[in-house]
Scaffold this active site. Structure first.
Site, PDB file in Angstrom:
ATOM      1  N   CYS A  34      -8.114  38.996  24.115  1.00 12.35           N
ATOM      2  CA  CYS A  34      -7.212  40.123  23.863  1.00 12.35           C
ATOM      3  C   CYS A  34      -5.822  39.831  24.398  1.00 12.35           C
ATOM      4  CB  CYS A  34      -7.729  41.393  24.557  1.00 12.35           C
ATOM      5  SG  CYS A  34      -9.410  41.858  24.156  1.00 12.35           S
ATOM      6  N   ASP A 439      36.173  32.842  24.198  1.00  6.08           N
ATOM      7  CA  ASP A 439      36.127  33.803  23.092  1.00  6.08           C
ATOM      8  C   ASP A 439      37.065  34.971  23.357  1.00  6.08           C
ATOM      9  OD1 ASP A 439      34.477  34.899  20.652  1.00  6.08           O
ATOM     10  OD2 ASP A 439      34.547  36.538  22.113  1.00  6.08           O
TER      11      ASP A 439
END
Length: 493
Positions: A34, A439
């Site tokens: 699981c 940037d």
């Protein structure tokens, strides 16, 4: 993490979904494995066994839980964070390299022998490359069984199985159901044939801030290749067996994925590239915990946690677009890219929208003429140098590339400065620590937040955000009023 038994037991007992994909829990008394968040009552700790991959659990003889569907859990974030050979191999296996080129092809791409590669993967993941690829084929088969009405024979070969028998045996062994039983159990909204629509759910770890990733993709969409329509980001895909079209719509519990493929053999590759594009396997809690530690970023993180790094479905495509976008506005970059697409991109049919082309490959761009490159000569020369380097393999920016080698190769090309190199590292290579210090948007945010503005000083200051500086960029960009920070209005409406 699977070796830390006490921590794994606590995660299973608390049903902690944050650890889905980090490890898998097998129960010796039931023979089932699981995800940690499985809703069934937690077994006794002495009956639990922990595995680093679904393939390892399957190889140990356990079958997948029918309730929590562990094969559908988000992928381990480790493979997107790390740059070592195991992580690079996992990214390439996810992109279908083993199915296309075999284990020898995977080893060749990584610069290792087959034996060395198998040894490293088995030591860390409990399974070799073939077993890992087989587990991926089983997951692809389940998705096709449940989301389409393709005949089972077509499903088998589309998922990559060499025979109907191996398909039936694998599905039965992994899911404890025959393919027909698996389809009968599935609650489907309806599927269609090989060239039709597949409706899938892409899980993710919460929280997810859809504004930044979907807003960025919509704002920078290249005409003909990408669009925002009816609350979904849609784009064309260039895949090994033909083109595809995907629509991705953010919903509270998952991202809805609508796929039209020329050949369903490309399903697992398409899904992997869409997950990579949206950065769905990230661990936002781990990222935000580090960034919250800086008082400058804490308020930004608390305001909209769970930001992702918008990536790409094609590393070469983004590298080309990064050069086209040097020192120009978003609108101008879209125009430059759209011109190349219209002239050189292969045409596609899109019955559901306005998509017309796939982005041209680097092979298509090698001999591009000046009439299609309305930009300064220096940038034209840079673009051509990049295209040649990508086409002949001198520079590798694929998902399995060595990040340091890619940066060195890109930096050695004329006209590719730090902004371009780090942009490619962030969005093509997927380096979570890439940082575009020069940037404009980042520098404007730095000024607003009283951070250093010069690239050198800001780069030094950003070391406190490691190893998640690419995510810090997303929070810095969010300080500005730019379209990349929000989904188009129709989505909010």
């Amino acid at each position: 993490m699977h070796e830390d038994v006490e921590r794994c037991v606590r995660a299973v007992q608390s049903k902690d979904a944050r650890f889905d994909g980090w490890f898998f829990t097998a129960v010796v008394t039931t023979g089932i494995y699981c995800r940690p968040s499985c809703p069934v009552p937690a077994p006794k700790p002495g009956n639990m066994r922990f595995y680093p991959s679904a393939a390892a659990a399957q190889q140990a003889g356990f079958r997948a839980c029918k309730r929590c569907r562990p094969d559908a859990s988000p992928g381990s974030p480790l493979w997107n964070v790390r740059a070592d050979v195991v992580a690079r191999a996992m990214r390439l296996i996810g992109d279908g390299v083993v199915d296309r080129e075999g284990v020898s092809g995977l080893a060749r791409r990584l610069g290792y022998s087959v034996r060395q590669l198998e040894r490293q993967l088995t030591a860390e993941l409990g399974a070799g490359p073939l077993a890992l690829a087989r587990a991926q084929r089983a997951q692809t088969a389940r998705m096709l069984i449940e989301s389409s009405v393709l005949p089972m024979g077509e499903v088998a070969f589309a998922a990559g199985f060499s025979s109907i028998r191996s398909f039936n045996d694998t599905v039965m062994r992994v899911f404890a159901l025959t393919p027909s039983q698996l389809r009968a159990r599935a609650s489907r909204s309806g599927g269609v044939g090989a060239a039709g629509l597949l409706r899938l759910r892409l899980p993710f770890r919460r929280p997810l801030c859809p504004d930044n990733v979907f807003g960025h993709l919509a704002a920078t969409a290249v005409p003909g290749v990408e669009e925002w329509r009816d609350g979904a980001f849609r784009r064309t895909l260039s895949l090994p067996h033909g083109p595809g079209v995907v629509g991705l719509r953010p919903l509270p519990e998952y991202v809805e994925c609508l796929l039209r493929l020329a050949d369903v053999r490309d399903l697992s590759i398409a899904i992997g590239r869409c997950r990579w594009l949206l950065d769905l396997d990230a661990d936002p809690l781990a990222v935000d915990e580090v960034l919250r530690g800086d008082e400058v970023l804490r308020g930004l993180v608390d305001k909209a946690p769970g930001r992702r790094v918008p990536r790409t479905v094609d590393p070469h495509e983004f590298a080309v677009r990064a050069v086209l976008g040097q020192q120009v506005s978003t609108a101008a970059a879209r125009t430059h890219a759209g011109r190349l697409v219209e002239a050189l991109g292969a045409r596609v049919e899109d019955a559901d929208g306005g998509l017309t082309h796939v982005f041209p490959s680097v092979a298509d761009l090698v001999d591009v003429g000046d009439e299609l490159l309305a930009m300064p000569r220096a940038r034209r020369d840079s673009l051509r140098a990049l295209v040649r380097a990508l086409a002949d393999g001198t520079v590798d920016v694929s998902v399995g590339a060595d990040w340091d080698a890619a940066r060195a190769g890109l930096s050695g090309l004329s006209g590719l400065g730090p902004w371009t190199v780090e942009s490619i590292a962030m969005r093509s290579l997927g380096d979570p620590d890439a940082f575009v210090a020069s940037d404009l948007g980042v520098r404007l945010a730095a000024r607003q937040l009283d951070l250093p503005v010069s690239p050198g000083a800001l780069g030094a200051r950003s070391r406190a955000w490691r190893p998640w500086r690419a995510y810090a960029v997303q929070y810095l960009w969010a300080t500005g009023d730019h379209a990349i920070n929000r989904m188009p209005v129709e989505a909010a409406a």
